[in-house]
Scaffold this motif. Structure first.
Motif, mmCIF file in Angstrom:
data_model
loop_
_atom_site.group_PDB
_atom_site.id
_atom_site.type_symbol
_atom_site.label_atom_id
_atom_site.label_comp_id
_atom_site.label_asym_id
_atom_site.label_seq_id
_atom_site.Cartn_x
_atom_site.Cartn_y
_atom_site.Cartn_z
ATOM 1 N N ALA A 1 5.954 -4.224 0.349
ATOM 2 C CA ALA A 1 5.490 -3.725 1.644
ATOM 3 C C ALA A 1 6.518 -2.782 2.258
ATOM 4 O O ALA A 1 6.167 -1.705 2.768
ATOM 5 C CB ALA A 1 5.218 -4.900 2.581
ATOM 6 N N GLY A 2 7.786 -3.163 2.222
ATOM 7 C CA GLY A 2 8.828 -2.329 2.810
ATOM 8 C C GLY A 2 8.984 -0.996 2.108
ATOM 9 O O GLY A 2 9.136 0.056 2.756
ATOM 10 N N LEU A 3 8.956 -1.007 0.784
ATOM 11 C CA LEU A 3 9.040 0.244 0.030
ATOM 12 C C LEU A 3 7.854 1.146 0.352
ATOM 13 O O LEU A 3 7.994 2.376 0.451
ATOM 14 C CB LEU A 3 9.092 -0.042 -1.466
ATOM 15 N N PRO B 1 -4.609 4.958 1.177
ATOM 16 C CA PRO B 1 -5.024 3.640 0.644
ATOM 17 C C PRO B 1 -3.885 2.631 0.638
ATOM 18 O O PRO B 1 -4.084 1.464 0.987
ATOM 19 C CB PRO B 1 -5.494 3.971 -0.773
ATOM 20 N N VAL B 2 -2.690 3.077 0.245
ATOM 21 C CA VAL B 2 -1.546 2.157 0.224
ATOM 22 C C VAL B 2 -1.172 1.732 1.635
ATOM 23 O O VAL B 2 -0.923 0.547 1.898
ATOM 24 C CB VAL B 2 -0.341 2.809 -0.493
ATOM 25 N N GLN B 3 -1.160 2.686 2.577
ATOM 26 C CA GLN B 3 -0.784 2.343 3.948
ATOM 27 C C GLN B 3 -1.794 1.388 4.583
ATOM 28 O O GLN B 3 -1.434 0.519 5.383
ATOM 29 C CB GLN B 3 -0.642 3.619 4.791
ATOM 30 N N VAL C 1 -0.898 -2.017 3.300
ATOM 31 C CA VAL C 1 0.316 -2.517 3.966
ATOM 32 C C VAL C 1 -0.026 -3.059 5.345
ATOM 33 O O VAL C 1 0.401 -4.162 5.728
ATOM 34 C CB VAL C 1 1.376 -1.406 4.088
ATOM 35 N N THR C 2 -0.790 -2.299 6.104
ATOM 36 C CA THR C 2 -1.134 -2.726 7.461
ATOM 37 C C THR C 2 -1.911 -4.042 7.451
ATOM 38 O O THR C 2 -1.607 -4.964 8.216
ATOM 39 C CB THR C 2 -1.961 -1.632 8.160
ATOM 40 N N GLN D 1 -1.733 -9.900 8.417
ATOM 41 C CA GLN D 1 -2.026 -11.271 8.001
ATOM 42 C C GLN D 1 -0.765 -12.132 7.978
ATOM 43 O O GLN D 1 -0.786 -13.308 8.367
ATOM 44 C CB GLN D 1 -2.690 -11.277 6.627
ATOM 45 N N VAL D 2 0.336 -11.566 7.504
ATOM 46 C CA VAL D 2 1.594 -12.311 7.509
ATOM 47 C C VAL D 2 1.983 -12.673 8.934
ATOM 48 O O VAL D 2 2.387 -13.810 9.227
ATOM 49 C CB VAL D 2 2.712 -11.499 6.824
ATOM 50 N N ARG D 3 1.839 -11.714 9.850
ATOM 51 C CA ARG D 3 2.188 -11.957 11.258
ATOM 52 C C ARG D 3 1.325 -13.060 11.852
ATOM 53 O O ARG D 3 1.817 -13.951 12.558
ATOM 54 C CB ARG D 3 2.039 -10.664 12.055
#
Length: 610
Positions: free
Chosen positions: A563-565, A577-579, A582-583, A588-590
């Motif tokens: 995610a960070g990379l 698509p990648v961004q 990530v979002t 979901q993690v948050r």
């Protein structure tokens, strides 16, 4: 889950029935390229390698799989081998009634992680050697860690009899347990506003686990907890109570470097200490620990303007270059036991040995500086540890600090030379993920003004990762004689990408940025499915549906790195698509993991940035 496990035990430990055995097969591990597996190649147990062939054999013969996972530098793995796996009685039962499979957890981290979680849920704790019995279809039935021979034999006999008497009931209970386990994997939503920073909650959770007297986390064994330490160093300026946090961080860093977890003579760090006061190490040395700790101490040197931490980092890297560097990559680990099977003996000293290599004056100084007056806990001697500060040594000896430092360095070189004549077994696998961490550490060292040797080694390592382990489409986890020994996991894709990207920042070689970008995109494609992360995309047995995120264990969270990379790399910042992935993932993690964010420390920076 525990209720179903109790049902399984009741079924296993009741009744007894014997049945005719099937055909025999041979031990397949002799001369295996994994040192851990090769050391089991002479066992009377007919070990099979993990793979499709072993799984199909279990189904064909309708025998339970017995998967025993461990690693080369694991002390209790050696003990159980000596007591049980070399015993003819144990071997006869395993060979006749089960399909015994030996697994190097470092080559198959996804399988090992799956089985570790099962044993933790059903036993309350887990570790290595990790021994799990599964149905031929791959549903876990019972898991254990180390057992003495008599108890292990009793378990084998009971499982054998129960499987012969009612295999269908064991299959049903094991499948039901896996279904319940899968449902437990669904974390609940935590009401969290995206505008509320995560860092304060992370520091609050960390504070509940801090040992403010000795440093580190917890009150028993002390591990480096490097991902958590690095996250705390990053957020320290953003939170209240910074003075207390700084004191804790410095205390932990000082005790890790100055006491039993650090090899004062040869440099580098042991895996952990077995006491809360950092005195007695468990003597394995792992590449992943030393690479991460080198980066941690460089980060701390900048944060606190402390040259001592910079020196510790460079000393750690010098150890890695001197003792772990082989054929353009770093090896995995050194064993806790020496070639004679003596735990820690490689690093320990008795007075008789010291008298042979030091003058009387040197012996007097080294006993003052590095050895306490307490009787040795091991018959092999004592571990050198700082007993006094340099100022205190100068005051006690009446000599200037500069002269003492010079004399101690001469003594250290003598002891290092003498120690080199001892024998310490090594695991020479070159694992992709761990070498990715090492490349990041070398990049940090070059950026901090380290020696030219770090740049030269980094160039060779980056080339090895980019041209030997990466073939342009897939990443190998390890090689043997140029052949892929195991496929890359999400851990490998993430850490190699991070290492290559970090190396670009000090080398300027943009070819590595392109490869790193490709590795990140493949990681999303191969391992991220239905908003869940898989550790491997090619399981041979029924696994679970992946995890929302991988936590920080001794290694940083691979999914946090991906995610960070994705947020940091120029080649991906405009990839819509990648961004979007990530979002979605970070949201979901948050919302689901904020209440346990301490164990996902590598996410803190990205959650507060996104």
């Amino acid at each position: 889950m525990k209720k179903l496990f109790l049902c399984l035990l009741l079924v296993i430990f009741s009744g007894s029935l014997m049945a005719a055995a099937g055909p025999h097969f041979d031990n397949r591990l002799k001369d295996h390229p994994s040192p851990y597996l090769a050391m089991h190649g002479e066992d009377p147990v007919h070990w099979q390698s993990w793979g499709e062939e072993a799984v199909q054999l279990a189904k064909k013969l309708n025998r339970p799989l017995f998967i025993s996972s461990g690693y080369f530098s694991c002390h209790w793995c050696h003990v159980m081998q000596r007591e049980s796996y070399r015993d003819p009685e144990v071997a006869k039962i395993l060979n006749t009634w089960f399909i015994p499979v030996k697994v190097d957890r470092e080559l198959n981290p996804a399988l090992d992680s799956h089985l570790i979680e099962f044993v933790q849920l059903t036993r309350g704790r887990a570790g290595w050697p990790l021994n799990v019995f599964l149905t031929p279809e791959g549903y876990p039935v019972v898991g254990i860690t180390y057992l003495p021979k008599d108890r292990f034999l009793a378990l084998l006999t009971q499982l054998r009899d129960r499987w012969q008497s009612d295999p269908d009931e064991l299959r049903r209970l094991a499948q039901d347990a896996l279904d319940e386990w899968r449902s437990m994997r669904q974390p609940a939503d935590v009401p969290v506003s995206p505008e509320v920073p995560v860092a304060p909650k992370f520091v609050e959770q960390a504070g509940k686990l801090m040992d403010e007297l000795s440093g580190g986390f917890g009150e028993q064994n002390k591990f480096p907890m490097t991902p958590q330490m690095r996250a705390l160093l990053k957020v320290r300026v953003q939170v209240k109570g910074r003075k207390n946090l700084d004191e804790f961080l410095r205390l932990t860093l000082d005790n890790m470097a100055g006491q039993g977890m650090h090899d004062l003579i040869g440099g580098g760090f042991f895996r952990y200490v077995v006491d809360p006061g950092w005195q007695t190490p468990h003597y394995e040395k792992m590449l992943y620990d030393n690479a991460q700790l080198a980066s941690l101490y460089l980060q701390a040197a900048t944060a606190f303007s402390e040259p001592r931490y910079r020196a510790t980092a460079f000393e750690t890297l010098d150890f890695m270059l001197r003792e772990m560097w082989r054929d353009n990559h770093f090896i995995s680990s050194f064993s806790a036991v020496d070639a004679q099977g003596r735990e820690g003996a490689y690093y320990l000293w008795d007075e008789e040995t010291l008298r042979k290599i030091l003058t009387d004056k040197e012996l007097t100084l080294v006993k003052t500086a590095w050895f306490d007056a307490v009787a040795a806990q091991s018959e092999w001697g004592k571990l050198p540890r700082w007993q006094l500060t340099m100022d205190e040594i100068a005051h006690r000896t009446g000599q200037p600090e500069g002269a003492i430092k010079h004399r101690l360095e001469v003594i250290r070189e003598k002891m290092l030379k003498a120690r080199a004549a001892r024998s310490l077994p090594a695991d020479n696998k070159g694992l992709a993920a761990w070498n990715g961490l090492a490349l990041s550490a070398l990049a940090d060292a070059v950026g901090a003004g380290g020696s030219e040797a770090y740049r030269e080694t980094g160039d060779q390592l980056a080339s090895y990762l980019a041209t030997k382990l990466w073939d342009g489409k897939r990443l190998g986890r390890a090689l043997d004689a140029g052949k892929v020994l195991a496929d890359g996991t999400v851990q490998d894709y993430a850490m190699v990408a991070k290492g290559l990207q970090d190396w670009v920042s000090v080398s300027g070689d943009e070819q590595y940025a392109e490869i790193a970008s490709e590795l990140v995109k493949i990681a999303w494609k191969r391992f991220y499915r239905k908003n869940r992360w898989l550790e491997s995309d090619m399981p041979l047995i029924p696994m679970l549906d992946g995890k929302l995120a991988l936590d920080d264990n001794p290694l940083p969270s691979a999914t946090a790195l991906v995610a960070g990379l994705s947020l940091d790399m120029e080649g991906l910042q405009n990839n819509k698509p990648v961004q979007k992935l990530v979002t979605t993932h970070l949201d979901q993690v948050r919302s689901r993991l904020s209440d346990s964010i301490f164990w996902y420390a590598s996410y803190v920076e990205w959650l507060d940035r996104n």
